[in-house]
Design a protein around this motif. Sequence first.
Motif, PDB file in Angstrom:
ATOM      1  N   PHE A  56      10.583   3.567   0.576  1.00  0.00           N
ATOM      2  CA  PHE A  56      11.419   4.444  -0.249  1.00  0.00           C
ATOM      3  C   PHE A  56      12.106   5.516   0.603  1.00  0.00           C
ATOM      4  O   PHE A  56      13.218   5.940   0.274  1.00  0.00           O
ATOM      5  CB  PHE A  56      10.629   5.047  -1.411  1.00  0.00           C
ATOM      6  CG  PHE A  56      10.594   4.126  -2.597  1.00  0.00           C
ATOM      7  CD1 PHE A  56      11.743   3.869  -3.332  1.00  0.00           C
ATOM      8  CD2 PHE A  56       9.433   3.479  -2.952  1.00  0.00           C
ATOM      9  CE1 PHE A  56      11.737   2.995  -4.409  1.00  0.00           C
ATOM     10  CE2 PHE A  56       9.404   2.598  -4.032  1.00  0.00           C
ATOM     11  CZ  PHE A  56      10.558   2.351  -4.754  1.00  0.00           C
ATOM     12  N   LYS A  57      11.485   5.921   1.711  1.00  0.00           N
ATOM     13  CA  LYS A  57      12.167   6.835   2.633  1.00  0.00           C
ATOM     14  C   LYS A  57      13.394   6.119   3.211  1.00  0.00           C
ATOM     15  O   LYS A  57      14.485   6.689   3.290  1.00  0.00           O
ATOM     16  CB  LYS A  57      11.224   7.269   3.759  1.00  0.00           C
ATOM     17  CG  LYS A  57      11.857   8.238   4.731  1.00  0.00           C
ATOM     18  CD  LYS A  57      10.877   8.698   5.802  1.00  0.00           C
ATOM     19  CE  LYS A  57      11.561   9.669   6.739  1.00  0.00           C
ATOM     20  NZ  LYS A  57      10.692  10.071   7.841  1.00  0.00           N
ATOM     21  N   ASN A  79       0.841  -1.195   0.000  1.00  0.00           N
ATOM     22  CA  ASN A  79       0.000   0.000   0.000  1.00  0.00           C
ATOM     23  C   ASN A  79       0.877   1.246   0.000  1.00  0.00           C
ATOM     24  O   ASN A  79       2.081   1.165   0.261  1.00  0.00           O
ATOM     25  CB  ASN A  79      -0.993  -0.028   1.176  1.00  0.00           C
ATOM     26  CG  ASN A  79      -0.311   0.062   2.527  1.00  0.00           C
ATOM     27  OD1 ASN A  79       0.622   0.847   2.711  1.00  0.00           O
ATOM     28  ND2 ASN A  79      -0.760  -0.745   3.475  1.00  0.00           N
ATOM     29  N   LYS A  80       0.297   2.397  -0.289  1.00  0.00           N
ATOM     30  CA  LYS A  80       1.064   3.632  -0.462  1.00  0.00           C
ATOM     31  C   LYS A  80       1.850   4.002   0.795  1.00  0.00           C
ATOM     32  O   LYS A  80       3.009   4.414   0.698  1.00  0.00           O
ATOM     33  CB  LYS A  80       0.147   4.784  -0.871  1.00  0.00           C
ATOM     34  CG  LYS A  80       0.922   6.080  -1.113  1.00  0.00           C
ATOM     35  CD  LYS A  80       0.074   7.121  -1.765  1.00  0.00           C
ATOM     36  CE  LYS A  80       0.728   8.465  -1.921  1.00  0.00           C
ATOM     37  NZ  LYS A  80       2.144   8.573  -1.961  1.00  0.00           N
ATOM     38  N   THR A  81       1.275   3.841   1.956  1.00  0.00           N
ATOM     39  CA  THR A  81       1.973   4.185   3.196  1.00  0.00           C
ATOM     40  C   THR A  81       3.228   3.327   3.361  1.00  0.00           C
ATOM     41  O   THR A  81       4.312   3.834   3.685  1.00  0.00           O
ATOM     42  CB  THR A  81       1.045   3.991   4.416  1.00  0.00           C
ATOM     43  OG1 THR A  81      -0.127   4.787   4.227  1.00  0.00           O
ATOM     44  CG2 THR A  81       1.724   4.388   5.704  1.00  0.00           C
ATOM     45  N   THR A  82       3.095   2.031   3.114  1.00  0.00           N
ATOM     46  CA  THR A  82       4.241   1.125   3.224  1.00  0.00           C
ATOM     47  C   THR A  82       5.283   1.443   2.162  1.00  0.00           C
ATOM     48  O   THR A  82       6.486   1.498   2.452  1.00  0.00           O
ATOM     49  CB  THR A  82       3.778  -0.346   3.096  1.00  0.00           C
ATOM     50  OG1 THR A  82       2.809  -0.600   4.108  1.00  0.00           O
ATOM     51  CG2 THR A  82       4.944  -1.305   3.243  1.00  0.00           C
TER      52      THR A  82
END
Length: 154
Positions: free
Chosen positions: A69-70, A61-64
């Motif tokens: 990527f951070k 999902n986008k949060t993960t």
Amino acid sequence: MKHSICSFVICLLVCTGSLASAQQANPKYDKKLADSLKADAYGMKMYYLVILKTGANTTENKTTTDSLFKGHMQNIGQLAKQGKLVVAGPMKKNDKNYRGIFILNSASMEEAAALLNTDPAIRHKLLDVEIYGWYGSAALPMYLPYHEKVEKNQ
């Protein structure tokens, strides 16, 4: 027969002397610097070129994904500080799904693979990698201190 052997020996000596004189010592050579960078006689050394590609994991999902990527960017900074990552950067969109490159300053392919395994985006298969030995200037890491001087935003 004796004459042709003598001619051959003379020719060999002349050719060998010509080759020896063709390789001149570099008056700017700095042995201490070359040794510290592990340079060979040509000022070169082996690195590992990594091509980062879109990975097999497209289910996050986008949060993960954002978190991974951070962590990827933080890992890049950490490896650069350690002197293990000397080049990193993204690639323009392309039909091969290549996302970026790294040039790793490591002693072996195994060490390069271990360094890549510290990257969360690679570990979680958001990015896949191809690793190749690459022979380049031993002075390549010397540009890194200058990058901080031209980087306006961190």
